[in-house]
Motif scaffolding. Sequence first.
Motif, PDB file in Angstrom:
ATOM      1  N   LEU A 269      -4.398  -4.887   6.852  1.00  0.00           N
ATOM      2  CA  LEU A 269      -3.239  -4.026   6.566  1.00  0.00           C
ATOM      3  C   LEU A 269      -1.996  -4.081   7.867  1.00  0.00           C
ATOM      4  O   LEU A 269      -2.669  -4.001   8.878  1.00  0.00           O
ATOM      5  N   ARG A 270      -0.764  -4.052   7.409  1.00  0.00           N
ATOM      6  CA  ARG A 270       0.304  -4.124   8.770  1.00  0.00           C
ATOM      7  C   ARG A 270       1.456  -3.656   7.738  1.00  0.00           C
ATOM      8  O   ARG A 270       1.828  -4.385   6.942  1.00  0.00           O
ATOM      9  N   ASP A 271       2.154  -2.725   8.369  1.00  0.00           N
ATOM     10  CA  ASP A 271       3.222  -2.169   7.941  1.00  0.00           C
ATOM     11  C   ASP A 271       3.501  -1.848   6.541  1.00  0.00           C
ATOM     12  O   ASP A 271       4.507  -2.265   5.831  1.00  0.00           O
ATOM     13  N   GLY A 272       2.497  -1.627   5.846  1.00  0.00           N
ATOM     14  CA  GLY A 272       2.403  -1.094   4.555  1.00  0.00           C
ATOM     15  C   GLY A 272       2.141  -2.148   3.664  1.00  0.00           C
ATOM     16  O   GLY A 272       2.004  -1.947   2.415  1.00  0.00           O
ATOM     17  N   LEU A 273       1.733  -3.407   4.313  1.00  0.00           N
ATOM     18  CA  LEU A 273       1.395  -4.379   3.406  1.00  0.00           C
ATOM     19  C   LEU A 273       0.041  -4.930   3.445  1.00  0.00           C
ATOM     20  O   LEU A 273      -0.589  -4.952   4.458  1.00  0.00           O
TER      21      LEU A 273
ATOM     22  N   THR B  18      -8.848   2.314  -6.787  1.00  0.00           N
ATOM     23  CA  THR B  18      -8.091   1.268  -5.768  1.00  0.00           C
ATOM     24  C   THR B  18      -6.803   1.387  -6.413  1.00  0.00           C
ATOM     25  O   THR B  18      -5.692   1.155  -5.262  1.00  0.00           O
ATOM     26  N   ASP B  19      -6.491   0.871  -7.462  1.00  0.00           N
ATOM     27  CA  ASP B  19      -5.097   0.440  -8.024  1.00  0.00           C
ATOM     28  C   ASP B  19      -4.120   1.463  -7.754  1.00  0.00           C
ATOM     29  O   ASP B  19      -2.949   0.920  -7.423  1.00  0.00           O
ATOM     30  N   PRO B  20      -4.238   2.818  -8.107  1.00  0.00           N
ATOM     31  CA  PRO B  20      -3.266   3.645  -7.644  1.00  0.00           C
ATOM     32  C   PRO B  20      -2.797   3.835  -6.281  1.00  0.00           C
ATOM     33  O   PRO B  20      -1.640   4.449  -5.798  1.00  0.00           O
ATOM     34  N   CYS B  21      -3.370   3.219  -5.500  1.00  0.00           N
ATOM     35  CA  CYS B  21      -3.135   3.285  -4.035  1.00  0.00           C
ATOM     36  C   CYS B  21      -2.374   2.048  -3.840  1.00  0.00           C
ATOM     37  O   CYS B  21      -1.488   1.916  -2.761  1.00  0.00           O
ATOM     38  N   GLN B  22      -2.052   1.089  -4.718  1.00  0.00           N
ATOM     39  CA  GLN B  22      -1.126  -0.023  -4.617  1.00  0.00           C
ATOM     40  C   GLN B  22       0.106  -0.206  -5.381  1.00  0.00           C
ATOM     41  O   GLN B  22       0.046   0.678  -6.140  1.00  0.00           O
ATOM     42  N   GLN B  23       1.025  -0.843  -4.613  1.00  0.00           N
ATOM     43  CA  GLN B  23       2.263  -1.430  -5.601  1.00  0.00           C
ATOM     44  C   GLN B  23       2.531  -2.682  -5.290  1.00  0.00           C
ATOM     45  O   GLN B  23       2.778  -3.085  -4.342  1.00  0.00           O
ATOM     46  N   PRO B  24       2.611  -3.378  -6.583  1.00  0.00           N
ATOM     47  CA  PRO B  24       3.031  -4.608  -6.404  1.00  0.00           C
ATOM     48  C   PRO B  24       4.243  -5.029  -5.641  1.00  0.00           C
ATOM     49  O   PRO B  24       5.144  -4.139  -5.825  1.00  0.00           O
ATOM     50  N   VAL B  25       4.222  -6.305  -4.914  1.00  0.00           N
ATOM     51  CA  VAL B  25       5.584  -6.659  -4.352  1.00  0.00           C
ATOM     52  C   VAL B  25       6.636  -7.215  -5.454  1.00  0.00           C
ATOM     53  O   VAL B  25       6.301  -7.249  -6.471  1.00  0.00           O
TER      54      VAL B  25
ATOM     55  N   LEU C  62       1.099  -1.275   0.015  1.00  0.00           N
ATOM     56  CA  LEU C  62       0.091  -0.010   0.080  1.00  0.00           C
ATOM     57  C   LEU C  62       0.861   1.386   0.190  1.00  0.00           C
ATOM     58  O   LEU C  62       1.711   1.371   0.933  1.00  0.00           O
ATOM     59  N   ARG C  63       0.559   2.087  -0.899  1.00  0.00           N
ATOM     60  CA  ARG C  63       1.551   3.302  -1.112  1.00  0.00           C
ATOM     61  C   ARG C  63       1.123   4.159   0.355  1.00  0.00           C
ATOM     62  O   ARG C  63       0.027   4.419   0.548  1.00  0.00           O
ATOM     63  N   PRO C  64       2.206   4.670   0.946  1.00  0.00           N
ATOM     64  CA  PRO C  64       1.924   5.086   2.261  1.00  0.00           C
ATOM     65  C   PRO C  64       1.125   6.322   2.221  1.00  0.00           C
ATOM     66  O   PRO C  64       0.237   6.649   3.125  1.00  0.00           O
ATOM     67  N   GLU C  65       1.132   7.213   1.283  1.00  0.00           N
ATOM     68  CA  GLU C  65       0.419   8.303   1.069  1.00  0.00           C
ATOM     69  C   GLU C  65      -0.826   8.350   0.619  1.00  0.00           C
ATOM     70  O   GLU C  65      -1.601   9.152   0.728  1.00  0.00           O
TER      71      GLU C  65
ATOM     72  N   GLU D 126      -2.949   5.539   2.082  1.00  0.00           N
ATOM     73  CA  GLU D 126      -3.313   4.854   3.158  1.00  0.00           C
ATOM     74  C   GLU D 126      -4.768   5.254   3.496  1.00  0.00           C
ATOM     75  O   GLU D 126      -5.755   4.512   3.709  1.00  0.00           O
ATOM     76  N   PRO D 127      -4.690   6.529   4.060  1.00  0.00           N
ATOM     77  CA  PRO D 127      -6.131   7.183   4.379  1.00  0.00           C
ATOM     78  C   PRO D 127      -7.156   6.800   3.402  1.00  0.00           C
ATOM     79  O   PRO D 127      -8.388   6.558   3.588  1.00  0.00           O
ATOM     80  N   GLU D 128      -6.768   7.237   2.314  1.00  0.00           N
ATOM     81  CA  GLU D 128      -7.762   7.089   0.879  1.00  0.00           C
ATOM     82  C   GLU D 128      -8.101   5.551   0.684  1.00  0.00           C
ATOM     83  O   GLU D 128      -9.242   5.140   0.878  1.00  0.00           O
ATOM     84  N   TYR D 129      -7.149   4.720   0.902  1.00  0.00           N
ATOM     85  CA  TYR D 129      -7.495   3.332   0.520  1.00  0.00           C
ATOM     86  C   TYR D 129      -8.744   2.559   1.782  1.00  0.00           C
ATOM     87  O   TYR D 129      -9.481   1.968   1.575  1.00  0.00           O
ATOM     88  N   CYS D 130      -8.349   3.082   2.882  1.00  0.00           N
ATOM     89  CA  CYS D 130      -9.095   2.623   3.937  1.00  0.00           C
ATOM     90  C   CYS D 130     -10.520   3.075   3.955  1.00  0.00           C
ATOM     91  O   CYS D 130     -11.328   2.457   4.182  1.00  0.00           O
ATOM     92  N   GLU D 131     -10.726   4.469   3.788  1.00  0.00           N
ATOM     93  CA  GLU D 131     -11.757   5.088   3.494  1.00  0.00           C
ATOM     94  C   GLU D 131     -12.697   4.272   2.329  1.00  0.00           C
ATOM     95  O   GLU D 131     -13.901   4.147   2.497  1.00  0.00           O
ATOM     96  N   LEU D 132     -12.023   4.309   1.121  1.00  0.00           N
ATOM     97  CA  LEU D 132     -12.667   3.422   0.144  1.00  0.00           C
ATOM     98  C   LEU D 132     -13.290   1.926   0.664  1.00  0.00           C
ATOM     99  O   LEU D 132     -14.464   1.716   0.357  1.00  0.00           O
ATOM    100  N   HIS D 133     -12.562   1.436   1.420  1.00  0.00           N
ATOM    101  CA  HIS D 133     -12.946  -0.021   1.512  1.00  0.00           C
ATOM    102  C   HIS D 133     -13.929   0.179   3.234  1.00  0.00           C
ATOM    103  O   HIS D 133     -14.716  -0.803   3.351  1.00  0.00           O
ATOM    104  N   ALA D 134     -13.963   1.237   3.704  1.00  0.00           N
ATOM    105  CA  ALA D 134     -14.911   1.452   4.625  1.00  0.00           C
ATOM    106  C   ALA D 134     -16.375   1.940   4.203  1.00  0.00           C
ATOM    107  O   ALA D 134     -17.419   1.419   4.623  1.00  0.00           O
TER     108      ALA D 134
END
Length: 121
Positions: free
Chosen positions: A59-63, A95-102, A24-27, A29-37
């Motif tokens: 979610l844990r430590d950016g993952l 949602t995809d712009p909030c994420q970064q593949p491992v 999860l891109r750190p910047e 996180e709030p947007e992603y969590c709000e979307l999924h809430a």
Amino acid sequence: MRVTRDENALAERSIRRFGSIIRLRPEKEPEYCELHANVWPAVLQKLREANIRNYSIFLRDGLLFSYHEYVGDDYDADMARLAADPLMQEWWTITDPCQQPVYSATEVGWWAPMKEVFHVD
């Protein structure tokens, strides 16, 4: 307790479990969590129609760790139908712009699948 015919039918199907991971891109996180809430009800309906049950994202430590169970008969066809759906494509554009593949993710998937090494009911 009485078991219904629908519950018996579900019990007869084999349930497949899936886990996957992505960063999860750190910047974001709030947007992603709000979307999924506040997931769009139509997205939830599409997931049910694709035979996905018991779906969670942790979610844990950016993952982000995703877990879901599949109760259908043709996983590949259901996932292809889900991926082709315009509503799901719209949800993923948000949602995809909030994420970064491992690093171990493949061209096959955005989220990296995980191998199940233990399970108990």
